[in-house]
Design a protein around this motif. Structure first.
Motif, PDB file in Angstrom:
ATOM      1  N   ILE A 222      22.066  79.614  24.369  1.00 29.09           N
ATOM      2  CA  ILE A 222      23.302  78.828  24.363  1.00 29.09           C
ATOM      3  C   ILE A 222      22.962  77.381  24.043  1.00 29.09           C
ATOM      4  N   PHE A 223      23.763  76.774  23.170  1.00 27.40           N
ATOM      5  CA  PHE A 223      23.576  75.364  22.817  1.00 27.40           C
ATOM      6  C   PHE A 223      24.641  74.544  23.540  1.00 27.40           C
ATOM      7  N   CYS A 224      24.211  73.504  24.263  1.00 25.73           N
ATOM      8  CA  CYS A 224      25.139  72.700  25.056  1.00 25.73           C
ATOM      9  C   CYS A 224      25.283  71.287  24.509  1.00 25.73           C
ATOM     10  N   LEU A 225      26.533  70.796  24.547  1.00 20.24           N
ATOM     11  CA  LEU A 225      26.818  69.413  24.180  1.00 20.24           C
ATOM     12  C   LEU A 225      27.884  68.896  25.140  1.00 20.24           C
ATOM     13  N   THR A 226      27.593  67.783  25.791  1.00 20.78           N
ATOM     14  CA  THR A 226      28.527  67.226  26.780  1.00 20.78           C
ATOM     15  C   THR A 226      28.906  65.791  26.428  1.00 20.78           C
ATOM     16  N   SER A 227      28.922  65.470  25.160  1.00 21.24           N
ATOM     17  CA  SER A 227      29.142  64.096  24.694  1.00 21.24           C
ATOM     18  C   SER A 227      30.532  63.572  25.055  1.00 21.24           C
ATOM     19  N   ILE A 228      30.607  62.255  25.150  1.00 14.84           N
ATOM     20  CA  ILE A 228      31.886  61.581  25.351  1.00 14.84           C
ATOM     21  C   ILE A 228      32.615  61.440  24.021  1.00 14.84           C
ATOM     22  N   HIS A 229      31.858  61.205  22.956  1.00 18.74           N
ATOM     23  CA  HIS A 229      32.431  61.258  21.605  1.00 18.74           C
ATOM     24  C   HIS A 229      31.358  61.682  20.614  1.00 18.74           C
ATOM     25  N   GLU A 230      31.772  62.291  19.508  1.00 19.43           N
ATOM     26  CA  GLU A 230      30.868  62.853  18.495  1.00 19.43           C
ATOM     27  C   GLU A 230      31.548  62.823  17.137  1.00 19.43           C
ATOM     28  N   GLY A 231      30.718  62.960  16.100  1.00 16.15           N
ATOM     29  CA  GLY A 231      31.245  63.241  14.769  1.00 16.15           C
ATOM     30  C   GLY A 231      31.139  64.743  14.556  1.00 16.15           C
ATOM     31  N   LEU A 232      30.132  65.134  13.779  1.00 18.27           N
ATOM     32  CA  LEU A 232      29.826  66.548  13.587  1.00 18.27           C
ATOM     33  C   LEU A 232      28.312  66.695  13.751  1.00 18.27           C
ATOM     34  N   PRO A 233      27.842  67.051  14.953  1.00 19.70           N
ATOM     35  CA  PRO A 233      26.402  67.009  15.236  1.00 19.70           C
ATOM     36  C   PRO A 233      25.597  68.015  14.430  1.00 19.70           C
ATOM     37  N   ILE A 234      24.599  67.500  13.724  1.00 23.06           N
ATOM     38  CA  ILE A 234      23.728  68.356  12.910  1.00 23.06           C
ATOM     39  C   ILE A 234      22.995  69.372  13.776  1.00 23.06           C
ATOM     40  N   SER A 235      22.578  68.957  14.975  1.00 17.01           N
ATOM     41  CA  SER A 235      21.825  69.875  15.841  1.00 17.01           C
ATOM     42  C   SER A 235      22.654  71.101  16.190  1.00 17.01           C
ATOM     43  N   MET A 236      23.978  70.919  16.340  1.00 12.63           N
ATOM     44  CA  MET A 236      24.826  72.070  16.643  1.00 12.63           C
ATOM     45  C   MET A 236      24.923  72.995  15.440  1.00 12.63           C
ATOM     46  N   LEU A 237      25.028  72.435  14.236  1.00 10.11           N
ATOM     47  CA  LEU A 237      25.058  73.257  13.026  1.00 10.11           C
ATOM     48  C   LEU A 237      23.773  74.065  12.893  1.00 10.11           C
ATOM     49  N   GLU A 238      22.643  73.404  13.174  1.00 12.53           N
ATOM     50  CA  GLU A 238      21.357  74.097  13.080  1.00 12.53           C
ATOM     51  C   GLU A 238      21.282  75.233  14.106  1.00 12.53           C
ATOM     52  N   ALA A 239      21.771  74.973  15.330  1.00 11.54           N
ATOM     53  CA  ALA A 239      21.743  76.000  16.372  1.00 11.54           C
ATOM     54  C   ALA A 239      22.628  77.187  15.992  1.00 11.54           C
ATOM     55  N   MET A 240      23.818  76.903  15.495  1.00 15.72           N
ATOM     56  CA  MET A 240      24.734  77.975  15.110  1.00 15.72           C
ATOM     57  C   MET A 240      24.181  78.797  13.961  1.00 15.72           C
ATOM     58  N   SER A 241      23.420  78.156  13.074  1.00 13.08           N
ATOM     59  CA  SER A 241      22.893  78.863  11.902  1.00 13.08           C
ATOM     60  C   SER A 241      21.956  79.992  12.284  1.00 13.08           C
ATOM     61  N   ILE A 242      21.346  79.923  13.477  1.00 13.15           N
ATOM     62  CA  ILE A 242      20.461  81.007  13.920  1.00 13.15           C
ATOM     63  C   ILE A 242      21.087  81.799  15.063  1.00 13.15           C
ATOM     64  N   GLY A 243      22.385  81.607  15.279  1.00 16.69           N
ATOM     65  CA  GLY A 243      23.111  82.480  16.187  1.00 16.69           C
ATOM     66  C   GLY A 243      23.276  81.997  17.608  1.00 16.69           C
ATOM     67  N   LEU A 244      22.888  80.744  17.912  1.00 18.90           N
ATOM     68  CA  LEU A 244      23.162  80.214  19.245  1.00 18.90           C
ATOM     69  C   LEU A 244      24.655  79.965  19.387  1.00 18.90           C
ATOM     70  N   VAL A 245      25.174  80.181  20.575  1.00 14.02           N
ATOM     71  CA  VAL A 245      26.599  79.972  20.830  1.00 14.02           C
ATOM     72  C   VAL A 245      26.781  78.629  21.541  1.00 14.02           C
ATOM     73  N   PRO A 246      27.592  77.721  21.004  1.00 18.71           N
ATOM     74  CA  PRO A 246      27.776  76.410  21.625  1.00 18.71           C
ATOM     75  C   PRO A 246      28.802  76.434  22.763  1.00 18.71           C
ATOM     76  N   VAL A 247      28.520  75.627  23.782  1.00 20.76           N
ATOM     77  CA  VAL A 247      29.518  75.230  24.778  1.00 20.76           C
ATOM     78  C   VAL A 247      29.562  73.711  24.717  1.00 20.76           C
ATOM     79  N   SER A 248      30.755  73.160  24.429  1.00 16.60           N
ATOM     80  CA  SER A 248      30.824  71.733  24.130  1.00 16.60           C
ATOM     81  C   SER A 248      32.059  71.095  24.742  1.00 16.60           C
ATOM     82  N   THR A 249      31.976  69.785  24.899  1.00 18.16           N
ATOM     83  CA  THR A 249      33.173  69.021  25.258  1.00 18.16           C
ATOM     84  C   THR A 249      34.084  68.918  24.041  1.00 18.16           C
ATOM     85  N   ASN A 250      35.354  68.714  24.325  1.00 19.07           N
ATOM     86  CA  ASN A 250      36.393  68.695  23.289  1.00 19.07           C
ATOM     87  C   ASN A 250      36.456  67.316  22.649  1.00 19.07           C
TER      88      ASN A 250
END
Length: 574
Positions: free
Chosen positions: A98-126
């Motif tokens: 599972i890939f986690c992101l708890t940011s207060i604000h974001e654009g489009l995080p590259i690390s999340m794209l990389e994680a999703m590309s190999i099948g990790l499932v993100p849990v993130s703040t809105n």
């Protein structure tokens, strides 16, 4: 061990990150207040799933004390690992679930794209562009600082394998379909060319080469294709051998005082000055250099001259004779060349093209290039309509070797194999096509070649223009070279449906699936070479089967269109 990471800047040894029977949650982000790691740790404290680890990867910025304090106060501190910064996050992502992101604000995080590309499932703040990215199908969202909800989302994924697999597949599919890097580059280049076209701008490409004949025989199709795309093309070469032919095709041709083997320091400075002058006059958007001197000089000038703005692409078409030092002097020179490579190719706009993975690995392992700016293109390509299978053959089984007559091409071993076969009464002919290269330190002695021809060990016919004719009439192709980039002679022979005998060295071994389209033999071993020739020449069925396989490989990866597209991706041309 499934993976390996560099540990010089890491807080842990990679062996500490092998967690049998545990699931892993990972966060990859700089340690700062904006990334809100305290929320992640507090949510992890509330996760009910027992066998789970939290791995935090990131460079410490303004919040490291708070992070370490939160970890030490956690009721699950033994299950929280702060790895520290890493230049290679892929091995870390590959052990996570599972890939986690708890940011207060974001654009489009590259690390999340990389994680999703190999099948990790993100849990993130809105936040930012993440809701659109996850789309309710690729991961789960919570509001900022909603710790209870975040913990529940983690538990849901950790305990429900079916739901996890569904989101994982959706994540991989979304990245592949919408965020593919090649598609992105083509999109950007398309926008660029659209703007350029509207403004009447004509892209400029400068090809920098030692020998105009080499460029004409190997990369003419590439130059013609970019010219057809509307680019203005200039070919700057160290001789005028093909000047008339190139100019008649609409190319600008410039003569440089550039010698392949020149070592006079004054002349080399003059060559550097001339290359710099031509670049400044032509103002290319892309500089594409081939072979050692043009690569070294063109890259170096582009690095030190702040007024040169174009991308610099260097084609390493093999490491040449210098990479095979025979004495301490040669080793010293090769050491200097490697250092010059390292200096010249370190420019931010530099891209390096190799013709085989061995050469690329050598450059990366020696810190001359890196994985981000290194590419493999399978040689110069071949015209599959000109080089094709023919069933009209010489009456005697003929082995063909097409090459400049250099020691490093294994010519001595070829002659010795011919002697062995003649002495044993094996009825084959060893055809040798090529000329003496007096400007190369590895050149063969013409007297030795003629003597071998007169004794019947080989049949030397010198340089020939119509190589396809000789390939089609022959039965087996051979190149017992000591090292290559991606040998054009074997690419052309494969396209003509010939089985191949070659050596187990970089550039050559890539041409043969051993036992399928040819035979690989040890380098510098005339006995094994002769044995391979005997084995293959004695079996017409094997020759036909292997030859057909060679042709199928050529059609898949060596056609001009395939090679052109590989170059276009690197150029950024759609």
């Amino acid at each position: 061990m499934r993976w390996k990471v560099e540990t010089k800047k890491s807080y842990l040894h990679p062996d500490d990150l092998l967690f049998p029977d545990y699931k892993v949650i990972i966060s990859v982000a700089n340690i700062s207040k904006v990334k809100n790691h305290e929320m992640l740790i507090n949510a992890f404290n509330k996760v009910k799933y027992k066998k789970v680890k939290l791995l935090i990867v990131g460079d410490a910025r303004d919040n490291i004390d708070n992070l370490l304090n939160a970890i030490s106060l956690s009721n699950k501190s033994r299950d929280i690992i702060y790895f520290g910064p890493s230049n290679d996050v892929f091995p870390l992502l590959s052990i996570a679930d599972i890939f986690c992101l708890t940011s207060i604000h974001e654009g489009l995080p590259i690390s999340m794209l990389e994680a999703m590309s190999i099948g990790l499932v993100p849990v993130s703040t809105n936040v930012g562009g993440i809701p659109e990215l996850l789309d309710g199908k690729c991961g789960l969202l919570t509001e900022i600082n909603d710790i209870e909800s975040y913990a529940n989302q983690l538990d849901l994924l950790l305990s429900n394998d079916d739901l996890y697999e569904k989101y994982s597949k959706n994540a991989k599919d979304k990245i592949k379909e919408q965020y593919n890097l090649d598609d992105y580059c083509r999109c950007i280049s398309s926008i660029f060319f659209g703007i350029a076209k509207k403004e009447g701008y004509k892209m400029k490409i400068l090809f920098l080469v030692n020998c105009s004949g080499f460029f004409y025989s190997h990369f003419l199709k590439l130059a013609l294709s970019v010219k057809e795309k509307g680019a203005e093309v200039c070919i700057a070469a160290g001789n005028n051998n093909k000047k008339h032919e190139l100019e008649s095709l609409g190319f600008k041709v410039v003569l440089l005082p550039l010698s392949r083997c020149g070592k006079n320091i004054i002349k080399e400075i003059k060559a550097l000055y001339s290359i710099n002058k031509e670049i400044m006059n032509f103002k290319p958007d892309i500089i594409h250099a081939f072979t050692i001197k043009p690569v070294l000089y063109g890259s170096f000038i582009s690095k030190v001259n702040p007024f040169i703005k174009g991308d610099v692409i260097s084609s390493i078409t093999g490491l040449g004779s210098l990479s095979l030092p025979k004495n301490s002097r040669d080793k010293f020179i090769w050491g200097l060349v490697k250092k010059f490579y390292k200096i010249s190719l370190s420019a931010p706009r530099s891209k390096i093209i190799f013709e085989n993975g061995d050469d690329m690995k050598f450059f990366i392992d020696n810190s001359i290039s890196n994985e981000c700016n290194s590419f493999v293109v399978n040689g110069a390509g071949v015209d599959l309509d000109v080089f094709n299978i023919s069933y009209e053959k010489y009456n005697i089984i003929t082995i063909i070797l097409v090459s400049r007559l250099l020691k490093d091409k294994g010519i001595s071993e070829y002659i010795e194999a011919g002697k062995i076969l003649k002495d044993e009464g094996v009825n084959v002919r060893l055809l040798l096509v090529g000329d003496i290269d007096k400007n190369n330190p590895s050149t063969m002695n013409e007297k030795d070649i003629k003597e071998a021809h007169d004794k019947g060990y080989i049949n030397w016919i010198g340089f020939q223009n119509d190589i396809s004719q000789y390939n089609k009439l022959s039965h087996i192709a051979c190149l017992p070279s000591y090292r290559e980039g991606r040998p054009k002679s074997l690419i052309e022979a494969a396209a003509c449906g010939l089985p191949i005998i070659t050596t187990d060295v970089p550039g050559c071994r890539q041409m043969v699936d051993d036992g399928l389209n040819g035979i690989i033999v040890p380098v510098r071993n005339a006995v094994k070479l002769a044995d391979a020739i005997k084995t293959l020449s004695s079996s017409p069925e094997m020759m036909e089967t292997m030859g057909n396989y060679s042709r199928s490989i050529s059609e898949k990866i060596y056609g001009h269109n395939s090679i052109r597209d590989q170059f276009y991706n690197i150029y950024g041309i759609k």
